[in-house]
Design a protein around this motif. Structure first.
Motif, PDB file in Angstrom:
ATOM      1  N   THR A 120     -91.398  62.549  21.349  1.00 37.49           N
ATOM      2  CA  THR A 120     -91.914  62.097  22.647  1.00 37.49           C
ATOM      3  C   THR A 120     -93.213  61.320  22.541  1.00 37.49           C
ATOM      4  N   GLY A 121     -93.666  61.013  21.335  1.00 35.45           N
ATOM      5  CA  GLY A 121     -94.918  60.279  21.189  1.00 35.45           C
ATOM      6  C   GLY A 121     -96.124  61.062  21.641  1.00 35.45           C
ATOM      7  N   GLY A 122     -96.023  62.412  21.686  1.00 36.51           N
ATOM      8  CA  GLY A 122     -97.149  63.236  22.097  1.00 36.51           C
ATOM      9  C   GLY A 122     -97.380  63.249  23.603  1.00 36.51           C
ATOM     10  N   GLN A 123     -96.466  62.668  24.386  1.00 35.27           N
ATOM     11  CA  GLN A 123     -96.576  62.635  25.859  1.00 35.27           C
ATOM     12  C   GLN A 123     -97.906  62.031  26.313  1.00 35.27           C
ATOM     13  N   VAL A 124     -98.308  60.947  25.671  1.00 32.33           N
ATOM     14  CA  VAL A 124     -99.609  60.337  25.969  1.00 32.33           C
ATOM     15  C   VAL A 124     -99.488  59.056  26.775  1.00 32.33           C
ATOM     16  N   PHE A 125     -98.269  58.632  27.103  1.00 34.57           N
ATOM     17  CA  PHE A 125     -98.092  57.347  27.775  1.00 34.57           C
ATOM     18  C   PHE A 125     -98.247  57.505  29.287  1.00 34.57           C
ATOM     19  N   THR A 126     -98.851  56.510  29.913  1.00 33.26           N
ATOM     20  CA  THR A 126     -98.993  56.514  31.359  1.00 33.26           C
ATOM     21  C   THR A 126     -97.677  56.116  32.022  1.00 33.26           C
ATOM     22  N   GLY A 127     -97.616  56.291  33.353  1.00 36.95           N
ATOM     23  CA  GLY A 127     -96.416  55.902  34.064  1.00 36.95           C
ATOM     24  C   GLY A 127     -96.116  54.416  33.924  1.00 36.95           C
ATOM     25  N   GLY A 128     -97.159  53.577  34.007  1.00 36.07           N
ATOM     26  CA  GLY A 128     -96.952  52.141  33.859  1.00 36.07           C
ATOM     27  C   GLY A 128     -96.467  51.764  32.474  1.00 36.07           C
ATOM     28  N   GLN A 129     -97.098  52.346  31.442  1.00 38.63           N
ATOM     29  CA  GLN A 129     -96.672  52.054  30.076  1.00 38.63           C
ATOM     30  C   GLN A 129     -95.228  52.500  29.845  1.00 38.63           C
ATOM     31  N   ASN A 130     -94.913  53.704  30.294  1.00 45.74           N
ATOM     32  CA  ASN A 130     -93.563  54.199  30.088  1.00 45.74           C
ATOM     33  C   ASN A 130     -92.553  53.431  30.924  1.00 45.74           C
ATOM     34  N   GLY A 131     -92.967  52.944  32.095  1.00 43.26           N
ATOM     35  CA  GLY A 131     -92.071  52.131  32.905  1.00 43.26           C
ATOM     36  C   GLY A 131     -91.711  50.827  32.216  1.00 43.26           C
ATOM     37  N   ILE A 132     -92.700  50.199  31.590  1.00 47.16           N
ATOM     38  CA  ILE A 132     -92.419  48.974  30.835  1.00 47.16           C
ATOM     39  C   ILE A 132     -91.501  49.293  29.657  1.00 47.16           C
ATOM     40  N   ALA A 133     -91.767  50.430  28.987  1.00 54.70           N
ATOM     41  CA  ALA A 133     -90.911  50.822  27.869  1.00 54.70           C
ATOM     42  C   ALA A 133     -89.500  51.160  28.344  1.00 54.70           C
TER      43      ALA A 133
ATOM     44  N   THR B 104     -91.857  61.441  27.633  1.00 56.92           N
ATOM     45  CA  THR B 104     -92.976  60.804  26.946  1.00 56.92           C
ATOM     46  C   THR B 104     -94.214  60.681  27.839  1.00 56.92           C
ATOM     47  N   VAL B 105     -94.115  61.144  29.089  1.00 52.42           N
ATOM     48  CA  VAL B 105     -95.245  61.096  30.035  1.00 52.42           C
ATOM     49  C   VAL B 105     -95.722  62.516  30.305  1.00 52.42           C
ATOM     50  N   PRO B 106     -96.954  62.679  30.796  1.00 52.26           N
ATOM     51  CA  PRO B 106     -97.518  64.027  30.918  1.00 52.26           C
ATOM     52  C   PRO B 106     -96.960  64.860  32.058  1.00 52.26           C
ATOM     53  N   ASP B 107     -96.416  64.256  33.128  1.00 48.16           N
ATOM     54  CA  ASP B 107     -95.954  65.053  34.261  1.00 48.16           C
ATOM     55  C   ASP B 107     -94.882  64.294  35.037  1.00 48.16           C
ATOM     56  N   ALA B 108     -94.318  64.991  36.045  1.00 43.29           N
ATOM     57  CA  ALA B 108     -93.224  64.410  36.820  1.00 43.29           C
ATOM     58  C   ALA B 108     -93.683  63.228  37.664  1.00 43.29           C
ATOM     59  N   ARG B 109     -94.925  63.262  38.135  1.00 43.36           N
ATOM     60  CA  ARG B 109     -95.419  62.131  38.922  1.00 43.36           C
ATOM     61  C   ARG B 109     -95.422  60.858  38.084  1.00 43.36           C
TER      62      ARG B 109
ATOM     63  N   LEU C 285     -90.205  55.086  36.679  1.00 43.17           N
ATOM     64  CA  LEU C 285     -88.964  54.517  37.189  1.00 43.17           C
ATOM     65  C   LEU C 285     -89.224  53.418  38.212  1.00 43.17           C
ATOM     66  N   VAL C 286     -90.254  53.570  39.022  1.00 44.52           N
ATOM     67  CA  VAL C 286     -90.575  52.521  39.982  1.00 44.52           C
ATOM     68  C   VAL C 286     -90.921  51.221  39.248  1.00 44.52           C
TER      69      VAL C 286
END
Length: 548
Positions: A44-57, A276-281, A287-288
Motif C-alpha cells: 500500500t505504499g505505507g498509506q501516505v498518499f493524499t486523496g488527490g495523489q491517489n486519485g491521479i494514480a 493506499t490512503v490514510p482514511d475513507a474520506r 474517486l472524485v
C-alpha cells in the motif's frame, strides 16, 4: 494513402525516445522504492498518499491500453459504438464512488479478501477472493501486454504477420514490467502512475487540440471527413456498426456495457488503491478526482479516434501491427511526424507498464497475504517472508501474462478489457455488495456467488468467439465457440447474484453470528470506527477486530 511501413516512421528515433522515457520512469521507481521494508510498504505504499495523489494514480491505473489505444481504435473504426463503450466505462466509476470506496477502505487492510472475510469463515472466502484476484488480474494483464506488444511492433516496424518477432517484443515488455514491480512495489508504481497520468492527459490535450485545429475547431467538419474516409459512410455515426448486424450482436453490446458499468467497482487493482490512503474520506476524494480525470480523458480520446478515422483511414489502421490499437500512434505520426509518434508511443507504453505493474502487485499481494499468510501460515507469517512470496508470485504472474499476451496479440485491447470487466464483476461485485449491505449474507452465499460467477464467466469466455471460431479469434484454427456472445457479463452477472442469494438461503443455519458481525461491519464501514486492523481473528473467522 501511404503504406503502413512509411507511417511507422523512423524506428531508431522511436526507440530512442521510448528508451529515454523508460529509463526515466525506472529511475523514479528505484528512488521511490527504497523504503519498501514491510508488507504495508510493498502493498500500500505505507498509506501516505493524499486523496488527490491517489486519485491521479487511480486515473492512471484505469487509463490503460484499453482507454488510450483500444477506445481510440474502436472509435476510429466503429464510430458510435466505440463512443458508447467509453461512456459506459466512465459511468462505472460512479458505482464505485457510491457503493464501494468507503466501506472497502474502512473494513479492509490490504486486499479484497480482508473485506469479504470480515464476517465470513476466513479460510474458504480468502481462497475464493485470491482465486478471483489472480484470474481477473491475468485477464487484464493479457490485454495490456498484448497492447504493448502491438505498440512496440509498430515502433520498430515489425510486420503484423511476423508472430515470432512480436512474441519477442511481448516478452521484453513483460521483463520491463516485472522490474517495476520487484524494485518499486506499490510506492514506486504509484508515483509512476501519477507521472504517466499527467503526461497521458497532456498528450491527449495536444493531439485532440491539434486535430480540431486542422478543422478550425469545427467538430462537424471533423465528423464529416471521418464519415467520408470510412467504408461504412454515415453508419459510422449511428448505432450498430460493430454490434448491430444481428439481434445477437445487440445483446453482445448490452453485455459489454453491463460489464463496463460494474467492472471498475470490481477490479482488484482498483480496489487495492483504496488502501493506499490514510482514511475513507481520502478514498472518496480519490474517486472524485479519478472520475473527473477519466471523464475528461475519454472526451479527448473520442476526438482522437475520429481524428484517426478522418486523417489515417480505417484501412490503414487495421493493416498496421496491432490492428485497431494502432489508431492513436498512427494519428500522432500524421500530425507531428516521427517525434510526436515517438513521444505518444513512449507515453502509451509507460501507461501500459504502470498498469501491468499495479495489476501484478495486486495479484502477488492477494496470493501472499490471503493464501500464504492467512491460509497457509494462519496469520503468523513473517512480514519479510510474505513480501518475498509476493515477489516470487509477481514473477510467475508475469510469465503467465507474457504467454497470454502472445496468444492475444492483435486483438482489440478494449474488447479484451471488456472480458476482464465481465469476469471481475461476476466474481466480485455481487459478493462485495451483499457483504456490505445484506445482513443475512453468509459464507455459503459468498462462496456460491464468487466461485459460481467466476466459473460461469470463465467457461463462457473459453467457449466464446473471442477464443475460437473466427479469423480474429485468439485460436483461429480451432472452433469450439458454442457460446454466441463475445462478452459473458449479461449471463454471468445475474447468475452470480442469484447464486449468492440461493447459497445464503441454503447455508443460513451454518453462520449463527452472521447478523451480529454484519452489525459490527456496518458501523465500521459507515463510520470508520476502529479501522486499524490486527491479525487477531474476529468472530466468524475474520482477520480483523472490532472493539466498538
Amino acid at each position: 494513402m501511404p503504406s503502413v511501413d512509411v507511417i511507422v516512421g523512423n524506428p531508431v528515433l522511436n526507440i530512442a525516445v521510448f528508451g529515454v522515457f523508460v529509463l526515466f520512469t525506472l529511475a523514479v521507481v528505484v528512488r521511490t522504492g527504497r523504503g519498501n521494508r514491510t508488507a504495508a510498504d510493498y502493498y500500500t505504499g505505507g498509506q501516505v498518499f493524499t486523496g488527490g495523489q491517489n486519485g491521479i494514480a487511480l486515473a492512471g491505473d484505469y487509463l490503460s491500453a484499453a482507454a488510450f489505444l483500444g477506445v481510440a481504435g474502436q472509435v476510429a473504426v466503429f464510430g458510435y459504438d466505440g463512443v458508447m463503450f467509453a461512456i459506459g466505462s466512465l459511468m462505472g466509476w460512479v458505482v464505485a464512488l457510491l457503493f464501494v470506496a468507503e466501506p472497502l477502505r474502512n473494513t479492509g487492510r490490504y486486499t479484497m479478501g480482508d473485506v469479504l472475510s470480515y464476517r465470513m469463515r476466513a479460510r474458504p472466502v480468502r481462497a475464493a477472493a485470491a482465486a478471483s484476484t489472480l484470474l481477473v488480474s491475468l485477464f487484464y494483464l493479457v490485454a495490456q501486454v498484448a497492447g504493448a506488444g502491438g505498440l512496440i511492433a509498430l515502433l520498430v516496424g515489425i510486420p503484423g504477420e511476423d508472430r515470432v518477432g512480436q512474441s519477442v517484443v511481448i516478452a521484453a515488455v513483460g521483463a520491463v514490467m516485472l522490474s517495476y514491480v520487484l524494485i518499486g512495489g506499490m510506492r514506486g508504481t504509484t508515483w509512476v502512475q501519477i507521472l504517466k497520468a499527467g503526461l497521458l492527459i497532456v498528450a491527449g490535450v495536444v493531439m485532440s487540440a491539434w486535430v480540431l485545429g486542422r478543422y478550425a475547431f469545427n467538430l462537424s467538419d471533423l465528423l464529416g471527413d471521418a464519415v467520408e474516409a470510412n467504408p461504412a459512410g454515415p453508419a459510422l455515426l449511428t448505432p450498430g456498426l460493430e454490434y448491430g448486424h444481428t439481434e445477437m450482436s445487440k445483446i453482445d453490446f448490452m453485455s459489454l456495457g453491463l460489464a463496463g458499468f460494474l467492472g471498475p467497482a470490481s477490479l482488484p487493482h482498483i480496489l487495492m488503491r483504496f488502501y493506499t490512503v490514510p482514511d475513507a474520506r481520502a478514498a472518496r476524494r480519490s474517486l472524485v478526482w479519478a472520475i473527473w480525470l477519466v471523464g475528461a480523458f475519454f472526451g479527448l480520446v473520442i476526438v482522437i479516434g475520429f481524428g484517426a478515422a478522418a486523417l489515417v483511414s480505417p484501412e490503414a489502421i487495421l493493416a498496421a501491427p496491432g490492428g485497431s490499437n494502432a489508431a492513436a500512434p498512427l494519428l500522432a505520426y500524421r500530425l507531428g511526424g516521427e517525434l510526436l509518434l515517438g513521444l505518444v508511443a513512449a507515453i502509451a507504453f509507460a501507461t501500459i507498464l504502470a498498469v501491468v505493474a499495479g495489476l501484478t502487485i495486486t495479484a502477488s499481494a492477494s496470493f501472499a497475504h490471503d493464501v500464504y499468510a492467512n491460509l497457509i501460515k494462519r496469520g503468523r507469517a513473517e512480514p519479510a517472508r510474505e513480501v518475498r512470496i509476493a515477489r516470487w508470485t509477481a514473477v510467475m504472474v508475469g510469465v503467465l501474462a507474457i504467454g497470454g499476451g502472445i496468444l492475444a496479440n492483435g486483438q482489440n485491447v478494449a474488447v479484451l478489457i471488456g472480458v476482464a470487466f465481465a469476469v471481475a464483476a461476476s466474481a466480485n461485485f455481487p459478493a462485495l455488495i451483499y457483504t456490505v449491505f445484506w445482513r443475512r449474507f453468509n459464507t455459503t452465499g459468498a462462496l456460491a456467488s464468487m466461485w459460481g460467477g467466476m466459473g460461469t464467466a470463465l467457461v463462457l469466455v473459453v467457449l466464446s468467439p473471442e477464443v475460437s471460431g473466427s479469423p480474429t479469434s485468439m485460436l483461429p484454427g480451432l472452433d469450439f465457440a458454442w457460446f454466441p456472445l463475445a462478452n459473458p457479463g449479461i449471463v454471468s452477472l445475474p447468475v452470480s447474484f442469484v447464486l449468492g442469494a440461493v447459497g445464503t438461503w441454503i447455508g443460513g443455519h451454518r453462520d449463527p453470528d452472521a447478523a451480529r458481525t454484519h452489525a459490527e461491519m456496518e458501523v465500521r464501514a459507515l463510520t470508520g470506527a476502529n479501522v486499524v486492523p490486527t491479525a487477531t481473528p474476529a468472530p466468524g473467522g475474520a482477520s480483523n477486530t472490532f472493539d466498538g
